[in-house]
Every structure is written in C-alpha cells, then in structure tokens.
Design a protein around this motif. Structure first.
Motif, PDB file in Angstrom:
ATOM      1  N   TRP A  62      37.183  42.994  48.305  1.00  0.00           N
ATOM      2  CA  TRP A  62      38.312  43.879  48.004  1.00  0.00           C
ATOM      3  C   TRP A  62      37.851  45.340  47.949  1.00  0.00           C
ATOM      4  CZ3 TRP A  62      38.986  46.843  43.494  1.00  0.00           C
ATOM      5  CH2 TRP A  62      40.226  47.475  43.399  1.00  0.00           C
ATOM      6  N   GLU A  63      36.709  45.597  47.313  1.00  0.00           N
ATOM      7  CA  GLU A  63      36.193  46.964  47.215  1.00  0.00           C
ATOM      8  C   GLU A  63      35.908  47.565  48.595  1.00  0.00           C
ATOM      9  OE1 GLU A  63      33.728  47.859  43.222  1.00  0.00           O
ATOM     10  OE2 GLU A  63      32.845  46.303  44.480  1.00  0.00           O
ATOM     11  N   GLN A  64      35.395  46.765  49.498  1.00  0.00           N
ATOM     12  CA  GLN A  64      35.070  47.254  50.843  1.00  0.00           C
ATOM     13  C   GLN A  64      36.315  47.738  51.582  1.00  0.00           C
ATOM     14  OE1 GLN A  64      33.045  43.956  52.676  1.00  0.00           O
ATOM     15  NE2 GLN A  64      31.040  44.865  52.284  1.00  0.00           N
ATOM     16  N   ARG A  65      37.455  47.182  51.273  1.00  0.00           N
ATOM     17  CA  ARG A  65      38.685  47.539  51.958  1.00  0.00           C
ATOM     18  C   ARG A  65      39.383  48.740  51.343  1.00  0.00           C
ATOM     19  NH1 ARG A  65      36.408  43.510  53.277  1.00  0.00           N
ATOM     20  NH2 ARG A  65      36.860  42.262  55.080  1.00  0.00           N
ATOM     21  N   ASN A  66      38.889  49.227  50.218  1.00  0.00           N
ATOM     22  CA  ASN A  66      39.449  50.416  49.575  1.00  0.00           C
ATOM     23  C   ASN A  66      38.810  51.672  50.145  1.00  0.00           C
ATOM     24  OD1 ASN A  66      41.324  49.339  47.737  1.00  0.00           O
ATOM     25  ND2 ASN A  66      39.651  48.694  46.411  1.00  0.00           N
ATOM     26  N   GLN A  67      39.522  52.748  50.044  1.00  0.00           N
ATOM     27  CA  GLN A  67      39.013  54.031  50.529  1.00  0.00           C
ATOM     28  C   GLN A  67      38.055  54.683  49.537  1.00  0.00           C
ATOM     29  OE1 GLN A  67      39.605  55.160  53.588  1.00  0.00           O
ATOM     30  NE2 GLN A  67      40.826  53.337  53.999  1.00  0.00           N
ATOM     31  N   HIS A  68      38.109  54.294  48.286  1.00  0.00           N
ATOM     32  CA  HIS A  68      37.316  54.936  47.234  1.00  0.00           C
ATOM     33  C   HIS A  68      35.904  54.362  47.191  1.00  0.00           C
ATOM     34  CE1 HIS A  68      41.361  55.923  46.456  1.00  0.00           C
ATOM     35  NE2 HIS A  68      41.252  56.251  45.192  1.00  0.00           N
ATOM     36  N   LYS A  69      34.945  55.219  46.948  1.00  0.00           N
ATOM     37  CA  LYS A  69      33.561  54.788  46.782  1.00  0.00           C
ATOM     38  C   LYS A  69      33.196  54.922  45.308  1.00  0.00           C
ATOM     39  CE  LYS A  69      32.763  53.873  51.056  1.00  0.00           C
ATOM     40  NZ  LYS A  69      32.655  52.502  51.460  1.00  0.00           N
ATOM     41  N   GLY A  70      32.181  54.186  44.885  1.00  0.00           N
ATOM     42  CA  GLY A  70      31.763  54.200  43.495  1.00  0.00           C
ATOM     43  C   GLY A  70      32.596  53.228  42.682  1.00  0.00           C
ATOM     44  N   ARG A  71      32.281  53.158  41.406  1.00  0.00           N
ATOM     45  CA  ARG A  71      33.011  52.274  40.491  1.00  0.00           C
ATOM     46  C   ARG A  71      33.428  53.062  39.268  1.00  0.00           C
ATOM     47  NH1 ARG A  71      29.561  46.607  40.831  1.00  0.00           N
ATOM     48  NH2 ARG A  71      30.463  45.959  42.809  1.00  0.00           N
ATOM     49  N   SER A  72      34.700  53.364  39.201  1.00  0.00           N
ATOM     50  CA  SER A  72      35.238  54.089  38.056  1.00  0.00           C
ATOM     51  C   SER A  72      35.343  53.146  36.857  1.00  0.00           C
ATOM     52  CB  SER A  72      36.630  54.629  38.393  1.00  0.00           C
ATOM     53  OG  SER A  72      37.528  53.543  38.581  1.00  0.00           O
ATOM     54  N   ILE A  73      35.638  53.703  35.713  1.00  0.00           N
ATOM     55  CA  ILE A  73      35.847  52.875  34.527  1.00  0.00           C
ATOM     56  C   ILE A  73      37.024  51.924  34.765  1.00  0.00           C
ATOM     57  CG2 ILE A  73      36.595  52.931  32.111  1.00  0.00           C
ATOM     58  CD1 ILE A  73      34.767  55.322  31.715  1.00  0.00           C
ATOM     59  N   GLY A  74      38.072  52.395  35.427  1.00  0.00           N
ATOM     60  CA  GLY A  74      39.215  51.538  35.725  1.00  0.00           C
ATOM     61  C   GLY A  74      38.836  50.350  36.583  1.00  0.00           C
ATOM     62  N   VAL A  75      38.021  50.569  37.607  1.00  0.00           N
ATOM     63  CA  VAL A  75      37.581  49.472  38.478  1.00  0.00           C
ATOM     64  C   VAL A  75      36.697  48.515  37.685  1.00  0.00           C
ATOM     65  CG1 VAL A  75      36.165  48.903  40.500  1.00  0.00           C
ATOM     66  CG2 VAL A  75      37.826  50.753  40.627  1.00  0.00           C
ATOM     67  N   ARG A  76      35.836  49.059  36.831  1.00  0.00           N
ATOM     68  CA  ARG A  76      34.981  48.207  35.997  1.00  0.00           C
ATOM     69  C   ARG A  76      35.813  47.364  35.031  1.00  0.00           C
ATOM     70  NH1 ARG A  76      29.714  49.161  36.704  1.00  0.00           N
ATOM     71  NH2 ARG A  76      29.132  51.091  37.738  1.00  0.00           N
ATOM     72  N   LEU A  77      36.869  47.957  34.467  1.00  0.00           N
ATOM     73  CA  LEU A  77      37.752  47.205  33.577  1.00  0.00           C
ATOM     74  C   LEU A  77      38.490  46.109  34.344  1.00  0.00           C
ATOM     75  CD1 LEU A  77      39.215  50.015  31.299  1.00  0.00           C
ATOM     76  CD2 LEU A  77      37.728  48.129  30.600  1.00  0.00           C
ATOM     77  N   LEU A  78      38.965  46.427  35.543  1.00  0.00           N
ATOM     78  CA  LEU A  78      39.625  45.437  36.388  1.00  0.00           C
ATOM     79  C   LEU A  78      38.682  44.276  36.693  1.00  0.00           C
ATOM     80  CD1 LEU A  78      42.118  44.677  38.119  1.00  0.00           C
ATOM     81  CD2 LEU A  78      41.051  45.960  39.985  1.00  0.00           C
ATOM     82  N   HIS A  79      37.438  44.595  37.009  1.00  0.00           N
ATOM     83  CA  HIS A  79      36.425  43.585  37.287  1.00  0.00           C
ATOM     84  C   HIS A  79      36.218  42.679  36.074  1.00  0.00           C
ATOM     85  CE1 HIS A  79      32.264  42.039  37.489  1.00  0.00           C
ATOM     86  NE2 HIS A  79      32.542  41.893  38.777  1.00  0.00           N
ATOM     87  N   ALA A  80      36.020  43.264  34.915  1.00  0.00           N
ATOM     88  CA  ALA A  80      35.763  42.487  33.702  1.00  0.00           C
ATOM     89  C   ALA A  80      36.969  41.629  33.326  1.00  0.00           C
ATOM     90  CB  ALA A  80      35.388  43.412  32.546  1.00  0.00           C
ATOM     91  N   LEU A  81      38.173  42.193  33.407  1.00  0.00           N
ATOM     92  CA  LEU A  81      39.386  41.439  33.072  1.00  0.00           C
ATOM     93  C   LEU A  81      39.615  40.278  34.044  1.00  0.00           C
ATOM     94  CD1 LEU A  81      41.822  44.330  32.121  1.00  0.00           C
ATOM     95  CD2 LEU A  81      40.994  42.535  30.597  1.00  0.00           C
TER      96      LEU A  81
END
Length: 140
Positions: A62-81
C-alpha cells in the motif's frame, strides 16, 4: 536492510520481546499461572508472526502505491492500529478456549494486551526504522 531479510529480522525481534512482555502481562491479568501465560504468549506469538508477515507485506505494498515518502506519525498510527486490530480478531478465540472463559472475558483480556501492544508496536517500529532504516519503498 531490505526485503524479506528486513521482515524476518523485524518479526523475530518484535516477537521475542512480545512473548516475554505478554507472558508477564497475562500472568498479572489472570490467575492462570505462569505455564498458561507462557503457553498463550507463545501461541499468540505464532499467530502474530504469520499476521505480521502478511500485514507488513500488504502495508508496504500500500505504501509503495502512495505518492508520499517517509512515515509520518499518522501512517505509523495507521500501521499500529491495523496490525493490532487484526490480532484481536485472531487472538480472542484462542484466549477464550485456552483459559476456558467467555469471549467477552477474553476480549477484555485481549483489550488490556492491545492497549499495551498498541504503544509497543508504535515504539518498536519507530526504533526499528531508526536503527535499520526505512524500507526502500518509503525512504526519502
């Protein structure tokens, strides 16, 4: 470190610490004793290993298909949840059967573990990325 080697190291380290911590937490939360707590922790770890490999593969896809690089706190929270939410589905029946308790009691126990492991997953992933670097797909 990238690819399958990264996933194996991540899962191995994550689960080693998780078995120790969850056995301690389960023994504290129940009157089942150390042997049952360790048994549940190992069974939960086996489930979590398979789920971790599948979930992280899908999450990185899923991350590879996004335009954003890096992992924001929001992405990290989504991952953990997402990871912990999936574990609830798999682990509540195991806890209920192993401890011979109702699904509601097992859910309450699992939610206690979830509260701890939600924070643990977030912190572990962040520390892991800091030590081993981000996956190539999201590296800035």
């Amino acid at each position: 470190m990238q690819g399958i080697k990264r996933r194996v190291v991540y899962v191995g380290l994550y689960e080693l610490v998780a078995i120790i911590l969850s056995a301690i937490l389960l023994e504290w939360m129940t009157s089942a004793g150390a042997a049952h707590s360790i048994g549940i922790a190992i069974a939960a770890s086996a489930v979590a290993i398979v789920w971790n490999l599948l979930f992280n593969y899908g999450f990185e896809w899923w991350e590879q298909r996004n335009q954003h690089k890096g992992r924001s706190i929001g992405v990290r929270l989504l991952h953990a949840l997402g990871f912990e939410g999936g574990l609830v589905v798999f682990l509540v029946p195991i806890i209920a059967l192993w401890l011979d308790v109702s699904f509601m009691e097992a859910l309450v126990m699992d939610l206690g573990l979830l509260a701890f492991f939600l924070i643990y997953t977030f912190v572990f992933s962040w520390v892991f990325d800091a030590i081993f670097g981000l996956p190539a797909a999201v590296a800035a």
